[in-house]
Design a protein around this motif. Structure first.
Motif, PDB file in Angstrom:
ATOM      1  N   ARG A 112     -38.796  26.724  11.109  1.00 35.55           N
ATOM      2  CA  ARG A 112     -39.716  26.568   9.991  1.00 35.55           C
ATOM      3  C   ARG A 112     -39.604  27.747   9.022  1.00 35.55           C
ATOM      4  NH1 ARG A 112     -46.159  25.630   9.864  1.00 35.55           N
ATOM      5  NH2 ARG A 112     -45.563  23.477  10.017  1.00 35.55           N
ATOM      6  N   ARG A 113     -39.437  28.919   9.609  1.00 31.54           N
ATOM      7  CA  ARG A 113     -39.277  30.139   8.801  1.00 31.54           C
ATOM      8  C   ARG A 113     -38.068  29.981   7.859  1.00 31.54           C
ATOM      9  NH1 ARG A 113     -42.388  33.635   8.922  1.00 31.54           N
ATOM     10  NH2 ARG A 113     -42.008  34.798   7.018  1.00 31.54           N
ATOM     11  N   ARG A 114     -36.993  29.427   8.393  1.00 31.34           N
ATOM     12  CA  ARG A 114     -35.801  29.251   7.564  1.00 31.34           C
ATOM     13  C   ARG A 114     -36.088  28.279   6.423  1.00 31.34           C
ATOM     14  NH1 ARG A 114     -32.867  28.377  12.295  1.00 31.34           N
ATOM     15  NH2 ARG A 114     -31.476  26.770  11.490  1.00 31.34           N
ATOM     16  N   ILE A 115     -36.829  27.228   6.744  1.00 33.07           N
ATOM     17  CA  ILE A 115     -37.174  26.275   5.688  1.00 33.07           C
ATOM     18  C   ILE A 115     -38.051  26.946   4.641  1.00 33.07           C
ATOM     19  CG2 ILE A 115     -38.320  24.105   5.152  1.00 33.07           C
ATOM     20  CD1 ILE A 115     -37.606  23.107   7.876  1.00 33.07           C
ATOM     21  N   VAL A 116     -39.048  27.683   5.132  1.00 31.28           N
ATOM     22  CA  VAL A 116     -39.943  28.367   4.194  1.00 31.28           C
ATOM     23  C   VAL A 116     -39.137  29.310   3.307  1.00 31.28           C
ATOM     24  CG1 VAL A 116     -41.759  30.096   4.026  1.00 31.28           C
ATOM     25  CG2 VAL A 116     -42.035  28.171   5.570  1.00 31.28           C
TER      26      VAL A 116
END
Lengths: 200, 200
Positions: A112-116
DNA sequence: GCGTAACCCTACGCACGAGTAGGTATGCTC
DNA sequence: GAGCATACCTACTCGTGCGTAGGGTTACGC
């Protein structure tokens, strides 16, 4: 092979899924599953990584295109929602299962961090173009909001198979982008300040 | 009593939590837990209901107030984020655990449905005032997006204890309301139509 | 044809945890 | 103080499912 695991995990949940059932679904026997993919936990992580990578790829392909800010966002949303629509099992594994289980929550947070970060990148890129300054935290919250909104709509989409992902993406834009457009333009909403609070 | 259960469930997850540990944390013995609250599943449902009811109450209190549309949304966001900030354990139980487990997913869906309905109600109320017509599906998607965005930000908030819920609510407004404001004003984003697709 | 090796299976050991049986202490009635 | 009930605990049974040991089968070398 992994496909079977993803199917079963998505049907039963991590704990509900037995290695026997996964082996059965894959058409092989349990010791083979252990031989090829290791323990249940490793197997689940493998599923997580594959599904996560596929999803990131679907989005990254679109983000890499040289598009205007609004079209890029719209296409990303489409890519994301389209992916979820086409890989409902994988999505269920990623977001409905992994989140609750401590051993895997970290993996998911990283994804999710990468998406964010991708979203923050998009926002930042656009802001730079506009010459405005915004704090990192500000961007992060906005990005989380966008990502969360999209995830939620993705969930809705999973439960409404008759809905069209593309049209849904457009609807998302009507909230996300119109809001972001205001932000980018520098229009801010301010809380009413009735009780004489000191602004921070 | 339930407090102990919520704590342990939130720490370990539904499956990870043993009745022994819950009993231990509550300072009583296992048979007492069974005597008072029934099986593990019933216990979890009880936690779910209590936390869900508390959350709904926190929001409903604010929605009931006679406020302008934007302030009502902002106050609702504050109530929601404030609640999550103050009841992190309960939130974890509700959204990180219940979602993954089939027996409870239904309960959670019902809760979320009620929240979405509240949001749809807010939007509809405002739209009526503006004299505009929007389809039910349209509203639902927007409501899901708003709810999802808020949940996501709530998650972010849980992982950033130093952040201020009120300020975060204001940031949310900057995405949600500014977007919704556009919608309410009738400004729509339309997809670029380069490849000559027939609009639906 | 016999040894051997790669491959895959059935069938088990074992740990863990939900739910319970049966016993003990404390207080209340008569 | 005997009888009884209430409140609680320790210690057990039993099912379930992960991970594996050991056996059968096929294919190949000699």
């Amino acid at each position: 092979m992994l496909d079977a695991a993803v199917r079963v995990f998505s049907r039963r949940g991590y704990h509900g899924a037995s290695m026997d059932e996964i082996a059965d679904d894959a058409g092989i026997s349990k010791p083979m599953v252990y031989a090829y993919l290791g323990t249940k936990e490793e197997l689940f992580v493998a599923c997580l990584h594959r599904e996560g990578a596929r999803m990131m790829q679907a989005i990254a392909d679109v983000v890499a295109l040289d598009l205007s800010a609004d079209e890029r966002l719209w296409r990303s949303l489409q890519a994301f929602l389209g992916f979820v629509g086409a890989h409902r099992d994988g999505w269920a594994v990623l977001y409905r299962q992994a989140r609750g289980e401590q051993p895997f929550a970290g993996e998911l947070t990283a994804l999710r961090r990468r998406i964010v970060e991708v979203v923050v990148g998009m926002l930042e890129h656009t802001l730079r173009g506009e010459g405005r300054e915004v704090t990192e935290t500000e961007l992060e919250v906005v990005a989380y909001a966008l990502v969360g909104a999209t995830e939620s709509v993705a969930d809705w989409l999973v439960d409404h198979p008759e809905a069209d992902p593309e049209q849904t993406a457009t609807r998302m834009m009507n909230v996300a982008w119109m809001g972001a457009a205001q932000l980018l333009a520098g229009t801010l909403w301010r809380p009413p300040n009735k009780r004489g609070e000191a602004p921070s």
